[in-house]
Design an enzyme around this catalytic site. Structure first.
Site, PDB file in Angstrom:
ATOM      1  N   ALA A 159       0.861  -1.185   0.000  1.00  0.00           N
ATOM      2  CA  ALA A 159       0.000   0.000   0.000  1.00  0.00           C
ATOM      3  C   ALA A 159       0.894   1.231   0.000  1.00  0.00           C
ATOM      4  CB  ALA A 159      -0.882   0.001   1.240  1.00  0.00           C
ATOM      5  N   LYS A 160       0.526   2.220  -0.801  1.00  0.00           N
ATOM      6  CA  LYS A 160       1.263   3.477  -0.735  1.00  0.00           C
ATOM      7  C   LYS A 160       0.580   4.305   0.356  1.00  0.00           C
ATOM      8  CE  LYS A 160       3.289   6.957  -3.759  1.00  0.00           C
ATOM      9  NZ  LYS A 160       4.657   6.917  -3.270  1.00  0.00           N
ATOM     10  N   ALA A 161       0.935   3.937   1.585  1.00  0.00           N
ATOM     11  CA  ALA A 161       0.298   4.531   2.766  1.00  0.00           C
ATOM     12  C   ALA A 161       1.298   5.469   3.443  1.00  0.00           C
ATOM     13  CB  ALA A 161      -0.124   3.423   3.732  1.00  0.00           C
TER      14      ALA A 161
END
Ligand code: PMP
Length: 309
Positions: A159-161
């Site tokens: 995830a690009k969190a």
């Protein structure tokens, strides 16, 4: 000039507002707990005006990231895609870095807050080569990060969190404080993962080698480079890479929307390809630049033309 002083318009929750008015409250939940998801997208000037590179793939990844962290984005995908185009045209940009961000608002505090709303913002501005105009040509010096290492069980690195970037920031800070340009982050098994904001490739015996997608982001530039290499009949192996292999490789480079294709010329003071960007790296970089500027007919469907406002 600081970022918040730039001129322009920012899309926030469905409408554009003035750059200086794009503000949020100090109790914004995501600011406290790092639970946002975001994207980094680029638009490039082409003969037929600005075009966003792989807009659908970036937007799909934004929604996937949200799914992975259990966040429900309150807009349809096509609205978020359209808003990214408008963020470019509204700001009269020819080349643009586009930053969509989805975050929890200030409706509640504490980890258990259950009344949080998801908010979305999209900013766009002109941003040159992320690792430096000279560095993208001449290459960068990289330091293997001693700390911290990535544990696949502890976080969702696919995830690009926003919270994932604490790990990246620690690694980058260590590299910069020792006089290097970027960090190379390892996994708990000591295999090479990625840069603080880039995927990693090495070249050995005319093949590309890149880490498997376990604790690294499924980079859109990574995918593009694998395809461009295939077009040159160059195979890409996705497997574990040891640090020793990196020290002894023929060429190495980083890929990323911001970093594009940046040659790596030194790792921990070991020179790669005698300290010069390698021939395959330069070839792939040139092909990538042609593609994103609309000079590669085969991949035109990856470019979304931005209508003038
Ligand atoms: N890894 C990390 C940690 C990143 O932040 C990025 C930048 N988004 C990448 C890899 C490269 O991904 P992409 O090519 O999709 O920009």
């Amino acid at each position: 000039m600081i970022m918040s002083d730039l001129q322009g318009q920012i899309w926030m929750d469905g409408t554009f507002c003035d750059w200086k008015d794009a503000k949020i409250h100090i109790l914004t939940h995501t600011l406290h707990y790092g639970t946002g998801v975001f994207e980094g997208v680029r638009a490039y000037e082409t003969e037929s005006g600005p075009a966003i590179f792989r807009l659908k793939d970036h937007t799909d990844r934004l929604f996937n990231s949200a799914n992975l962290v259990g966040m429900q984005i309150p807009f349809e995908k096509n609205i978020i895609m359209q808003a990214q185009c408008e963020a470019v045209s509204q700001n009269n940009l020819k080349n643009a870095y586009i930053r969509p961000l989805c975050f929890y608002g200030s409706e509640g505090m504490g980890l258990r807050a259950d009344n949080l709303k998801v908010h979305c913002a999209i900013a766009a501005w002109d941003w040159g080569p992320y690792l430096g105009a000279e560095q993208i040509i001449n290459g960068i010096r990289v330091k293997v990060s001693p700390f911290p290492k990535r544990n696949p069980e502890a976080m969702i690195y696919k995830a690009k969190a926003t919270g994932n970037y604490i790990n990246s920031m620690l690694a980058l800070k260590d590299a910069l404080s020792h006089g290097y340009d970027e960090a190379l982050i390892l996994g708990t098994d000591n295999s090479v993962n990625e840069g603080s904001g880039e995927n990693f490739f090495l070249v050995k015996d005319n093949k590309l080698v890149t880490p498997k997608l376990v604790t690294v982001l499924d980079g859109i530039t990574r995918k593009t480079i694998i395809q461009l290499a295939k077009d040159l009949d160059i195979e890409t192996l996705e497997r574990n890479i040891s640090v020793d292999e990196v020290y002894e490789c023929d060429e190495a480079f980083f890929t990323g929307t911001a970093a594009e294709v940046t040659p790596i010329i030194e790792v921990d003071d070991n020179k790669i390809n005698n300290g010069l960007p390698g021939p395959l790296t330069k070839q792939l970089q040139a092909n990538y630049f042609n593609l994103i500027r609309g000079k590669h007919d085969k991949y035109n469907e990856w470019l979304t033309r931005v209508e003038k406002k």
